[in-house]
Scaffold this motif. Structure first.
Motif, PDB file in Angstrom:
ATOM      1  N   SER A   1      22.934  14.110 115.283  1.00  9.97           N
ATOM      2  CA  SER A   1      23.374  12.765 114.916  1.00  9.97           C
ATOM      3  C   SER A   1      22.743  11.756 115.872  1.00  9.97           C
ATOM      4  O   SER A   1      22.201  12.109 116.925  1.00  9.97           O
ATOM      5  N   HIS A   2      22.842  10.490 115.532  1.00 13.45           N
ATOM      6  CA  HIS A   2      22.266   9.434 116.379  1.00 13.45           C
ATOM      7  C   HIS A   2      22.869   9.451 117.780  1.00 13.45           C
ATOM      8  O   HIS A   2      22.157   9.211 118.762  1.00 13.45           O
ATOM      9  N   ARG A   3      24.152   9.752 117.898  1.00 15.30           N
ATOM     10  CA  ARG A   3      24.795   9.728 119.215  1.00 15.30           C
ATOM     11  C   ARG A   3      24.333  10.881 120.112  1.00 15.30           C
ATOM     12  O   ARG A   3      24.543  10.849 121.319  1.00 15.30           O
ATOM     13  N   GLU A   4      23.673  11.892 119.515  1.00 18.64           N
ATOM     14  CA  GLU A   4      23.243  13.063 120.278  1.00 18.64           C
ATOM     15  C   GLU A   4      21.758  13.042 120.638  1.00 18.64           C
ATOM     16  O   GLU A   4      21.259  14.000 121.222  1.00 18.64           O
ATOM     17  N   ILE A   5      21.047  11.984 120.304  1.00 16.93           N
ATOM     18  CA  ILE A   5      19.591  11.981 120.459  1.00 16.93           C
ATOM     19  C   ILE A   5      19.167  12.257 121.899  1.00 16.93           C
ATOM     20  O   ILE A   5      18.305  13.120 122.151  1.00 16.93           O
ATOM     21  N   GLU A   6      19.715  11.553 122.862  1.00 12.50           N
ATOM     22  CA  GLU A   6      19.277  11.727 124.253  1.00 12.50           C
ATOM     23  C   GLU A   6      19.584  13.126 124.756  1.00 12.50           C
ATOM     24  O   GLU A   6      18.781  13.737 125.469  1.00 12.50           O
ATOM     25  N   LYS A   7      20.737  13.647 124.408  1.00  8.73           N
ATOM     26  CA  LYS A   7      21.106  15.009 124.808  1.00  8.73           C
ATOM     27  C   LYS A   7      20.072  16.016 124.329  1.00  8.73           C
ATOM     28  O   LYS A   7      19.572  16.850 125.100  1.00  8.73           O
ATOM     29  N   PHE A   8      19.725  15.940 123.041  1.00  8.61           N
ATOM     30  CA  PHE A   8      18.838  16.953 122.482  1.00  8.61           C
ATOM     31  C   PHE A   8      17.368  16.690 122.783  1.00  8.61           C
ATOM     32  O   PHE A   8      16.577  17.640 122.832  1.00  8.61           O
ATOM     33  N   LYS A   9      16.976  15.447 123.015  1.00  7.31           N
ATOM     34  CA  LYS A   9      15.589  15.210 123.437  1.00  7.31           C
ATOM     35  C   LYS A   9      15.325  15.851 124.790  1.00  7.31           C
ATOM     36  O   LYS A   9      14.192  16.270 125.084  1.00  7.31           O
ATOM     37  N   ASN A  10      16.350  15.937 125.619  1.00  8.32           N
ATOM     38  CA  ASN A  10      16.222  16.576 126.924  1.00  8.32           C
ATOM     39  C   ASN A  10      16.101  18.092 126.813  1.00  8.32           C
ATOM     40  O   ASN A  10      15.517  18.742 127.666  1.00  8.32           O
ATOM     41  N   ILE A  11      16.634  18.649 125.738  1.00  4.33           N
ATOM     42  CA  ILE A  11      16.616  20.101 125.537  1.00  4.33           C
ATOM     43  C   ILE A  11      15.420  20.544 124.703  1.00  4.33           C
ATOM     44  O   ILE A  11      14.864  21.624 124.938  1.00  4.33           O
ATOM     45  N   CYS A  12      15.002  19.718 123.751  1.00 10.06           N
ATOM     46  CA  CYS A  12      13.996  20.099 122.759  1.00 10.06           C
ATOM     47  C   CYS A  12      12.699  19.319 122.965  1.00 10.06           C
ATOM     48  O   CYS A  12      12.575  18.185 122.479  1.00 10.06           O
ATOM     49  N   PRO A  13      11.722  19.896 123.660  1.00 13.65           N
ATOM     50  CA  PRO A  13      10.454  19.173 123.865  1.00 13.65           C
ATOM     51  C   PRO A  13       9.651  19.078 122.575  1.00 13.65           C
ATOM     52  O   PRO A  13       9.867  19.828 121.622  1.00 13.65           O
TER      53      PRO A  13
END
Length: 230
Positions: free
Chosen positions: A207-219
């Motif tokens: 979701s939009h609220r999770e973008i920063e979290k997952f960008k840090n995990i998923c290169p």
């Protein structure tokens, strides 16, 4: 938030085998726009996989190209086709965290790096991954995981956890619908530094609220695919 290593730096002295057996660039691919700005999608019944498939492969036929590409951390309008993408917080997962490679069912997929089979699973259900394989790689002491979704059921029949997969080895293929999660044939390819306890599965959309979290995990996986069109 944990600071992740630079994937580009870790790969700098590591020759990569092209994921599809050939590097993908503008000569053999077109971008596929599944964002809300693509008004053509209004005319496509995305819940009807045959109609969705005709749309995708009609675009490829018109272009004369082999591959269609769906982008990394791209806002998508196509996930309304399945309740899989709803969340408990009543928002919606529509940010694509990997890269999609749309091509004919049976198209082979090759290991871009040496690795082992970490896990695999048939994530069955309309709109899900279908058959999925996750490989584990080691790059200069850092673990990196790669996920391959929407495969053929037969790809899971002869693999085992811990099996070594050599760089350049063809180990899976694009599956047909409905066994691939009932999508037009494509590969969902995604990289993760951390599987967050998942086994044979990992969210491919946030979701939009999770973008920063997952960008840090998923290169960004484009380094293992080619020079993709924008």
């Amino acid at each position: 938030m944990k600071i992740r290593p630079s994937l580009e730096l870790l790969l700098s002295n590591n020759e990569i085998f092209p994921l599809m057996g050939e590097f993908i660039d503008v000569s053999n691919s077109i971008p596929m726009d599944f964002s809300p700005s693509n008004t053509d999608l209004i005319e496509v019944n995305l819940s009807d996989t045959h109609q969705f498939n005709d749309y995708v492969f009609g675009l490829l036929e018109q272009s004369g190209k082999k591959y269609g590409i769906g982008g990394y951390f791209e806002h998508r309008a196509i996930y309304s086709r399945s309740a899989v993408f709803a969340t408990e917080l009543q928002d919606f997962r529509n940010i694509h965290m990997g890269v999609d490679i749309w091509a004919e069912a049976g198209t082979p997929v090759f290991a871009p790096l040496d690795g082992i089979v970490h896990s695999f699973k048939d994530n069955a259900g309309f709109g899900n991954y279908g058959p999925t394989i996750i490989l584990e790689h080691e790059l200069r002491g850092e673990k990196l995981f790669s996920l391959y979704g929407h495969l053929a059921v037969m790809d899971l029949a002869h693999i085992q956890v811990g099996t070594a997969i050599s760089k350049g080895e063809g180990f899976c293929q694009l599956g047909p619908f409905p066994e691939n999660g009932d999508w037009p044939p494509h590969l969902h390819f995604q990289l993760m530094w951390d599987l967050l306890g998942n086994w044979g599965d990992f969210p491919g959309v946030c979701s939009h609220r999770e973008i920063e979290k997952f960008k840090n995990i998923c290169p960004d996986p484009n380094l293992l695919i080619g020079n993709l069109p924008g």
